[in-house]
Structure formats: C-alpha cells, structure tokens
Design a protein around this motif. Structure first.
Motif, PDB file in Angstrom:
ATOM      1  N   ASP A  36      38.923  78.238  29.384  1.00  0.00           N
ATOM      2  CA  ASP A  36      40.124  78.679  28.664  1.00  0.00           C
ATOM      3  C   ASP A  36      40.945  77.512  28.124  1.00  0.00           C
ATOM      4  O   ASP A  36      42.014  77.718  27.556  1.00  0.00           O
ATOM      5  CB  ASP A  36      41.015  79.520  29.598  1.00  0.00           C
ATOM      6  CG  ASP A  36      40.334  80.818  30.015  1.00  0.00           C
ATOM      7  OD1 ASP A  36      39.566  81.350  29.207  1.00  0.00           O
ATOM      8  OD2 ASP A  36      40.571  81.271  31.158  1.00  0.00           O
ATOM      9  N   THR A  37      40.453  76.298  28.311  1.00  0.00           N
ATOM     10  CA  THR A  37      41.228  75.109  27.934  1.00  0.00           C
ATOM     11  C   THR A  37      40.790  74.559  26.585  1.00  0.00           C
ATOM     12  O   THR A  37      39.604  74.307  26.359  1.00  0.00           O
ATOM     13  CB  THR A  37      41.081  74.008  28.998  1.00  0.00           C
ATOM     14  OG1 THR A  37      41.513  74.510  30.259  1.00  0.00           O
ATOM     15  CG2 THR A  37      41.902  72.784  28.627  1.00  0.00           C
ATOM     16  N   THR A  38      41.757  74.395  25.682  1.00  0.00           N
ATOM     17  CA  THR A  38      41.503  73.780  24.381  1.00  0.00           C
ATOM     18  C   THR A  38      41.579  72.261  24.513  1.00  0.00           C
ATOM     19  O   THR A  38      42.536  71.725  25.065  1.00  0.00           O
ATOM     20  CB  THR A  38      42.538  74.248  23.344  1.00  0.00           C
ATOM     21  OG1 THR A  38      42.421  75.665  23.183  1.00  0.00           O
ATOM     22  CG2 THR A  38      42.308  73.569  22.001  1.00  0.00           C
ATOM     23  N   ILE A  39      40.565  71.595  24.000  1.00  0.00           N
ATOM     24  CA  ILE A  39      40.463  70.136  24.140  1.00  0.00           C
ATOM     25  C   ILE A  39      41.146  69.448  22.970  1.00  0.00           C
ATOM     26  O   ILE A  39      40.904  69.771  21.806  1.00  0.00           O
ATOM     27  CB  ILE A  39      38.980  69.729  24.230  1.00  0.00           C
ATOM     28  CG1 ILE A  39      38.388  70.260  25.538  1.00  0.00           C
ATOM     29  CG2 ILE A  39      38.818  68.212  24.134  1.00  0.00           C
ATOM     30  CD1 ILE A  39      36.904  70.153  25.624  1.00  0.00           C
ATOM     31  N   ARG A  40      42.018  68.499  23.299  1.00  0.00           N
ATOM     32  CA  ARG A  40      42.693  67.685  22.294  1.00  0.00           C
ATOM     33  C   ARG A  40      42.366  66.219  22.553  1.00  0.00           C
ATOM     34  O   ARG A  40      42.346  65.779  23.702  1.00  0.00           O
ATOM     35  CB  ARG A  40      44.219  67.904  22.367  1.00  0.00           C
ATOM     36  CG  ARG A  40      44.664  69.298  21.967  1.00  0.00           C
ATOM     37  CD  ARG A  40      46.051  69.624  22.504  1.00  0.00           C
ATOM     38  NE  ARG A  40      47.042  68.653  22.103  1.00  0.00           N
ATOM     39  CZ  ARG A  40      47.774  68.735  20.989  1.00  0.00           C
ATOM     40  NH1 ARG A  40      47.613  69.758  20.168  1.00  0.00           N
ATOM     41  NH2 ARG A  40      48.670  67.819  20.707  1.00  0.00           N
TER      42      ARG A  40
END
Length: 268
Positions: free
Chosen positions: A75-79
């Motif tokens: 569920d984590t968006t990578i930046r």
C-alpha cells in the motif's frame, strides 16, 4: 440507534484511513560494480506494482503531462528523494517505469520532470526484503547533447541509458559503458548491436564506429573510411564491414578485406 451511529462512525473512520495515501521517501545510493538485481526473493507476489495515473482535469502538455506512473510496494507509494538534505526533492511520479527482471523485483524508472532537461534514471529494487533506490548517473564534463540523452531500447535485449549504462532485460544486469573520453559521455548515435548481444556500436561524428564490449569493457574504434549520408550508412556498412572476433572471443565490426556482404539488418 446508537449501534447504527457507531457503525456509521466506524465506517467513516475506516474510509478515511483507506483514502489516506501512504508514501515513503528513498534516498538513492550509488551503483556498485558487478551488482546483481535478479536474486531470488521470498515473495508470493510481485514485489512492486506499476500504476498508471490519469488526471482528467489537466489538458496535458509535454512539460506537464496529464498521465504518469507511480510505483507501489503493498500500500506504500515509493518516492525518490534525489537530494538527501531536502525532503521536498522527493518525487513519486515517473515518466518511465518498467520491470527489468522476470521476478518483477527490479524496476528501471525515470522521474517525471518539468525542467525540460533529461530527468534522472534510477533502479528501484528489492534487496534482502528491503526496498532500495540506485541512481544511474555519471558526471560528464562534455557539452550536453540532449538528442543523445535519455532511454534507448535496444531490441528485446535491454536499455541504453544516457549513453553511460546498459541495463539488460530479464536478468537486470547493469553495465557501465566504457567511454571513448573518460570525462565525457559517448557522444555518438547508437548504431547496432553485435549478433552475440555483447557489443554496442556507436556512429561518431568524426566518421568512426566506436564499439564497446560491455561485459568485458574492451573497446575498438574503426574508421568508416568515407562519409556516407545517414540514409545510406546501413547499406554502406552492410556491404563493406563484417563481424570479427578477437583472440579473446570479443566481436567487433571491422572493414572487410574481401568482397563478402554481411547481413546486419536484424541487428539494427
């Protein structure tokens, strides 16, 4: 009535939690020599997901497109935070994002940049169960040639990045392209790949074919002997050049000493 209100309140809270985006910044590290990116991982599903995002409210221009890609793990968006000292430099929108190994544990990505310059490239990969970002950048003192920068797909075999890196498809190996001038990027147009898929040939402005056997680092420069037009260069090379192997088994394109005609069309 109280039960209904409680259930409604709980639903609102849960919905709000679901709507809240989870993001995490990753500071890219430097690529190390002979590093592998296709190691087996204990995962039951793809480590990363590439998601296409469309903003219908935007008209969309080359400088500010209405479509981009995001990368998620769970569920984590990578930046990717390019500047270690500035969290505002983190960017989770990508112009390019493509898997480069069969396990889908390594992604070649290019951030979406509005500056008009060639945006940087990175590998997003899974190492020992942890997400990492690796920068694909080498400094160059030469005059930037934006026409030669960026990503060039070499058939089904891999990706040439900024003339400086070759990333193989399927097994995610990364090779540093040996420069003709150590302080400058290869300032020539990619021309073709050898039949054994290990030598890349560049057409240089000086009328030369600069060749890099990327797995060994060996290079060879072969003069064209003439200055044919770009339109006629393939026919000229097909008629006058052939692949020759060195004693170490490295393939280089060299001027023929006979009248053989070598078919290079499939290697363009």
């Amino acid at each position: 009535m109280k039960k209904i209100l409680y259930a409604l309140t709980l639903s609102i809270i849960l919905f709000s939690c679901q709507q809240k985006e989870i993001t995490k910044n990753y500071i890219p590290r430097v690529l190390t020599a002979n590093e592998k990116f296709n190691e087996p991982q204990n995962i039951t599903d793809s480590a990363f997901k590439i998601i296409r995002v469309v903003d219908e409210k935007r008209a969309g221009t080359p400088a500010d497109p209405k479509e981009w890609l995001t990368i998620k793990r769970g569920d984590t968006t990578i930046r990717i935070q390019a500047n270690p000292n500035d969290t505002a430099s983190a960017n989770g929108s990508f112009a390019v994002a493509t898997y480069v190994n069969t396990q889908k544990t390594t992604i070649l990505a290019q951030v979406k940049d509005k500056s008009g310059l060639t945006a940087p490239f990175f590998l997003v990969t899974l190492k020992d169960g942890k997400t990492e970002a690796i920068q694909l950048y080498r400094a160059s003192k030469g005059t930037p040639n934006e026409k030669l920068m960026g990503l060039y797909r070499v058939g089904r075999d891999g990706f040439l990045i900024n003339q400086d890196f070759f990333v193989t498809n399927v097994n995610a190996k990364v090779y540093l392209m040996k420069r003709q001038n150590p302080e400058e990027r290869i300032n020539g147009q990619f021309f073709l790949m050898s039949p054994d898929k290990e030598t890349l040939v560049f057409l240089m402005a000086a009328g030369q074919l600069y060749q890099v056997h990327f797995s060994s680092g060996e290079t060879h420069t072969e003069p064209l002997g003439t200055s044919p037009s770009i339109e006629g260069i393939y026919n000229y090379v097909q008629t006058n050049f052939g692949w020759t192997k060195t004693k170490r088994g490295v393939s280089f394109l060299k001027l023929n000493n006979d009248d053989r005609i070598v078919d290079i069309s499939e290697f363009k």
